[in-house]
Motif scaffolding. Sequence first.
Motif, PDB file in Angstrom:
ATOM      1  N   VAL A  71     -18.067   1.434  -1.888  1.00 47.80           N
ATOM      2  CA  VAL A  71     -18.181   0.116  -1.260  1.00 47.80           C
ATOM      3  C   VAL A  71     -17.343   0.076   0.018  1.00 47.80           C
ATOM      4  O   VAL A  71     -17.798  -0.380   1.071  1.00 47.80           O
ATOM      5  CB  VAL A  71     -17.712  -0.997  -2.232  1.00 47.80           C
ATOM      6  N   PHE A  72     -16.132   0.554  -0.073  1.00 48.02           N
ATOM      7  CA  PHE A  72     -15.178   0.532   1.045  1.00 48.02           C
ATOM      8  C   PHE A  72     -15.717   1.312   2.242  1.00 48.02           C
ATOM      9  O   PHE A  72     -15.698   0.823   3.379  1.00 48.02           O
ATOM     10  CB  PHE A  72     -13.854   1.131   0.554  1.00 48.02           C
ATOM     11  N   LEU A  73     -16.224   2.505   2.005  1.00 47.06           N
ATOM     12  CA  LEU A  73     -16.678   3.363   3.101  1.00 47.06           C
ATOM     13  C   LEU A  73     -17.930   2.830   3.785  1.00 47.06           C
ATOM     14  O   LEU A  73     -18.200   3.169   4.945  1.00 47.06           O
ATOM     15  CB  LEU A  73     -16.934   4.783   2.585  1.00 47.06           C
ATOM     16  N   ASN A  74     -18.690   2.000   3.113  1.00 46.67           N
ATOM     17  CA  ASN A  74     -19.925   1.462   3.690  1.00 46.67           C
ATOM     18  C   ASN A  74     -19.702   0.199   4.511  1.00 46.67           C
ATOM     19  O   ASN A  74     -20.669  -0.397   5.010  1.00 46.67           O
ATOM     20  CB  ASN A  74     -20.945   1.183   2.581  1.00 46.67           C
ATOM     21  N   GLN A  75     -18.447  -0.222   4.667  1.00 39.64           N
ATOM     22  CA  GLN A  75     -18.164  -1.427   5.442  1.00 39.64           C
ATOM     23  C   GLN A  75     -18.102  -1.126   6.937  1.00 39.64           C
ATOM     24  O   GLN A  75     -17.719  -0.030   7.355  1.00 39.64           O
ATOM     25  CB  GLN A  75     -16.853  -2.053   4.972  1.00 39.64           C
ATOM     26  N   LYS A  76     -18.456  -2.148   7.734  1.00 35.16           N
ATOM     27  CA  LYS A  76     -18.432  -1.997   9.186  1.00 35.16           C
ATOM     28  C   LYS A  76     -17.041  -2.242   9.759  1.00 35.16           C
ATOM     29  O   LYS A  76     -16.775  -1.934  10.917  1.00 35.16           O
ATOM     30  CB  LYS A  76     -19.436  -2.963   9.819  1.00 35.16           C
ATOM     31  N   ALA A  77     -16.162  -2.815   8.965  1.00 44.35           N
ATOM     32  CA  ALA A  77     -14.815  -3.138   9.411  1.00 44.35           C
ATOM     33  C   ALA A  77     -14.007  -1.876   9.714  1.00 44.35           C
ATOM     34  O   ALA A  77     -14.368  -0.780   9.289  1.00 44.35           O
ATOM     35  CB  ALA A  77     -14.099  -3.958   8.334  1.00 44.35           C
ATOM     36  N   ILE A  78     -12.897  -2.063  10.452  1.00 40.97           N
ATOM     37  CA  ILE A  78     -11.934  -0.983  10.606  1.00 40.97           C
ATOM     38  C   ILE A  78     -11.224  -0.821   9.272  1.00 40.97           C
ATOM     39  O   ILE A  78     -10.735  -1.785   8.691  1.00 40.97           O
ATOM     40  CB  ILE A  78     -10.925  -1.289  11.740  1.00 40.97           C
ATOM     41  N   LYS A  79     -11.174   0.404   8.782  1.00 42.51           N
ATOM     42  CA  LYS A  79     -10.727   0.645   7.410  1.00 42.51           C
ATOM     43  C   LYS A  79      -9.410   1.416   7.392  1.00 42.51           C
ATOM     44  O   LYS A  79      -9.271   2.450   8.053  1.00 42.51           O
ATOM     45  CB  LYS A  79     -11.808   1.411   6.648  1.00 42.51           C
ATOM     46  N   ILE A  80      -8.473   0.904   6.592  1.00 44.67           N
ATOM     47  CA  ILE A  80      -7.175   1.560   6.387  1.00 44.67           C
ATOM     48  C   ILE A  80      -7.039   1.834   4.889  1.00 44.67           C
ATOM     49  O   ILE A  80      -7.091   0.898   4.085  1.00 44.67           O
ATOM     50  CB  ILE A  80      -5.992   0.667   6.835  1.00 44.67           C
ATOM     51  N   ILE A  81      -6.900   3.077   4.520  1.00 44.86           N
ATOM     52  CA  ILE A  81      -6.680   3.405   3.111  1.00 44.86           C
ATOM     53  C   ILE A  81      -5.295   4.021   2.979  1.00 44.86           C
ATOM     54  O   ILE A  81      -4.919   4.910   3.741  1.00 44.86           O
ATOM     55  CB  ILE A  81      -7.775   4.355   2.567  1.00 44.86           C
ATOM     56  N   VAL A  82      -4.503   3.493   2.057  1.00 44.38           N
ATOM     57  CA  VAL A  82      -3.108   3.906   1.939  1.00 44.38           C
ATOM     58  C   VAL A  82      -2.770   4.241   0.490  1.00 44.38           C
ATOM     59  O   VAL A  82      -3.327   3.644  -0.445  1.00 44.38           O
ATOM     60  CB  VAL A  82      -2.166   2.790   2.477  1.00 44.38           C
ATOM     61  N   GLY A  83      -1.887   5.187   0.297  1.00 44.21           N
ATOM     62  CA  GLY A  83      -1.476   5.569  -1.050  1.00 44.21           C
ATOM     63  C   GLY A  83      -0.574   6.794  -0.983  1.00 44.21           C
ATOM     64  O   GLY A  83      -0.142   7.210   0.094  1.00 44.21           O
ATOM     65  N   ASP A  84      -0.285   7.336  -2.124  1.00 48.99           N
ATOM     66  CA  ASP A  84       0.548   8.547  -2.229  1.00 48.99           C
ATOM     67  C   ASP A  84      -0.212   9.546  -3.087  1.00 48.99           C
ATOM     68  O   ASP A  84      -0.425   9.319  -4.277  1.00 48.99           O
ATOM     69  CB  ASP A  84       1.895   8.201  -2.870  1.00 48.99           C
ATOM     70  N   GLU A  85      -0.631  10.643  -2.492  1.00 45.02           N
ATOM     71  CA  GLU A  85      -1.445  11.610  -3.222  1.00 45.02           C
ATOM     72  C   GLU A  85      -0.712  12.177  -4.434  1.00 45.02           C
ATOM     73  O   GLU A  85      -1.339  12.674  -5.369  1.00 45.02           O
ATOM     74  CB  GLU A  85      -1.881  12.741  -2.301  1.00 45.02           C
ATOM     75  N   HIS A  86       0.617  12.095  -4.423  1.00 46.56           N
ATOM     76  CA  HIS A  86       1.397  12.623  -5.537  1.00 46.56           C
ATOM     77  C   HIS A  86       1.640  11.576  -6.629  1.00 46.56           C
ATOM     78  O   HIS A  86       2.341  11.856  -7.594  1.00 46.56           O
ATOM     79  CB  HIS A  86       2.728  13.165  -5.025  1.00 46.56           C
ATOM     80  N   GLN A  87       1.069  10.397  -6.458  1.00 47.13           N
ATOM     81  CA  GLN A  87       1.175   9.377  -7.501  1.00 47.13           C
ATOM     82  C   GLN A  87      -0.158   9.143  -8.208  1.00 47.13           C
ATOM     83  O   GLN A  87      -0.350   8.141  -8.879  1.00 47.13           O
ATOM     84  CB  GLN A  87       1.697   8.062  -6.915  1.00 47.13           C
TER      85      GLN A  87
END
Length: 598
Positions: free
Chosen positions: A217-233
């Motif tokens: 769903v997130f990737l199909n949006q037209k908005a500017i997208k910011i995805i944040v997290g910690d790959e080690h969590q």
Amino acid sequence: MLIQLTREQEEILATNRDIVINAVAGSGKTTTLIEYAKSRPANSKILYIAFNSSVRKEAVEKFEKHSLLNVRVETAHSLAFKFIVAGSNWQVNSTGYKSYEWVKILDIKSGDSYVDLMLATHVNNFIAFWCNSAETKVQELNYLATIENAKTRQFVNHFYEAIVNYTRQALAMMNNGTIAITHDFYLKKFQLAMPILPYDYILFDEGQDASAAMLDVFLNQKAIKIIVGDEHQQIYSWRYAINSLQKVDFDKFYLSQSFRFSDEIAFTANHYLKWKPKFLKLENPVRVLGTDADAGNITSRAVIGRTNLALLADAIKRMNNRQLKSCYFEGNINSYLFAEEGGSIYDILNLSRGNTDGIKSPLIASMPDMKALDEYIENTEDRNLSMLVDMVKQFGQSLPNYVSQLQNMHVDDKNKADIIYSTVHRCKGLEYDEVTLLDDFINEQKFSKLLSEINSGDKSLITVIEEVNLVYVAATRARIKLNLPQALSPFRNVFIQVNDNSNNERIIIDTPTGVRRLRKLNASPNASHSTIESRAQYKFRNNGAAWHKDDDKTLEDLFKQGQSLKELGEYFGRTNSAISSRLKKLRLIEGYDEYNDF
């Protein structure tokens, strides 16, 4: 109050495109996203997607505090609910379906009621697997690939066609309204509807534990997208979550400075993360940097374990030794005593006694004896139920009395508890002044042994990696002090030699790579030996040691990322001069003195 942003945060705020932010524990993710929202045009429509309802509530308060009324805060499920369920005729089963309920609903009849329950359990799991996936049809998924245990895999393989058919039947019944839908189901309906959300910016938090459905769903949006997290969590793959940070091709940014804990705790966290590239030939992880700020007094103490059993054993031990007056279990102590299928330690105890009349859970009541329950667990990989059985086997008939005493000691306000108990999953996102880790976590020796199980097919790569993530997440809950079992300590022994001038104490550390004598620690005259020992574990730990090829590659990568000489020295445990000398040898710099002021 004016916030002093780090260089990494300023670089993020300067972007106006799709990006992914890999943020270490305690690095101020929410603060960065708030400042990002403040830096956008005032008429911008911004959506912040929180991981769960408690994080959502906290985020709403923070955005409102900064008068960011143009920011809408939702969870993936609250978004889906408003889009799919609100104003419709859908009925929602808020607790989900138990296996014994699916046996009745789907009229599962294999000729063996015991096998019926195991089939229903896998149907329930397959439903969750599909609902959290990005695929449109059940047949597009390989449920067998999610099974690790050899015996479980044999059972699923034998009944695979039946499991698929029952799963499709269950989904069809929810879809046509014959039965109430689950939370996972309306999230899936949301994804399949391919919605376009009316926002200019979408901030997606905790991306390392997102579902593939929500990521779609997130990737199909037209908005500017910011995805944040910690790959080690990432610690929720067993719930079919995926590490979205590694699934997107956005430009990558980092938040490597933790404001939660000191360099000493950061060093311990980095020690655990280095197991991954050491054994698995993965890329070197983002370096966690601590803070030198005064941490304050210790007012909260937590004990964190990997399993419910380890936590209960520690609490009982302290209680019997009269070292525990009050306690608090994150999520309430009763939640540690029940399985997701509804069974409790009391049901299992009654089964072990042969007292079937006292069993309340239909699942446990269907078992003729403990042997059958063990077989059910092995054929379904029910981890939660397995932990309850382990509790009963270890403490036996004394368990109810122990639990009763702990319940009497349990307080509603954790700020008033002597000790806070929690598993890693329950305390994720929280922090405590002092943290003690129990010895049921993976250590370096166990980690190397687990790798052999990947080759045999008994363990998946992501499961082994998540074992490291669990100890990393647990350790980084600490703000001021971290107590470790010997097997988890980055060092074997520390010897303190005190001179006349306490500012010049010399430290000798016996590490797995040899003995190192350290320089002046710059400790205060009144510093305790524990403080000095802690600093000794970090400063100049590798000075004089040979450089390895892996170290050179990491040094080059971090240098090109813009890490300062001081930061590089903290990372490698070497002096500024040693780092400058190595950079020169690697032809990464030409001069020498000009780099001493990094």
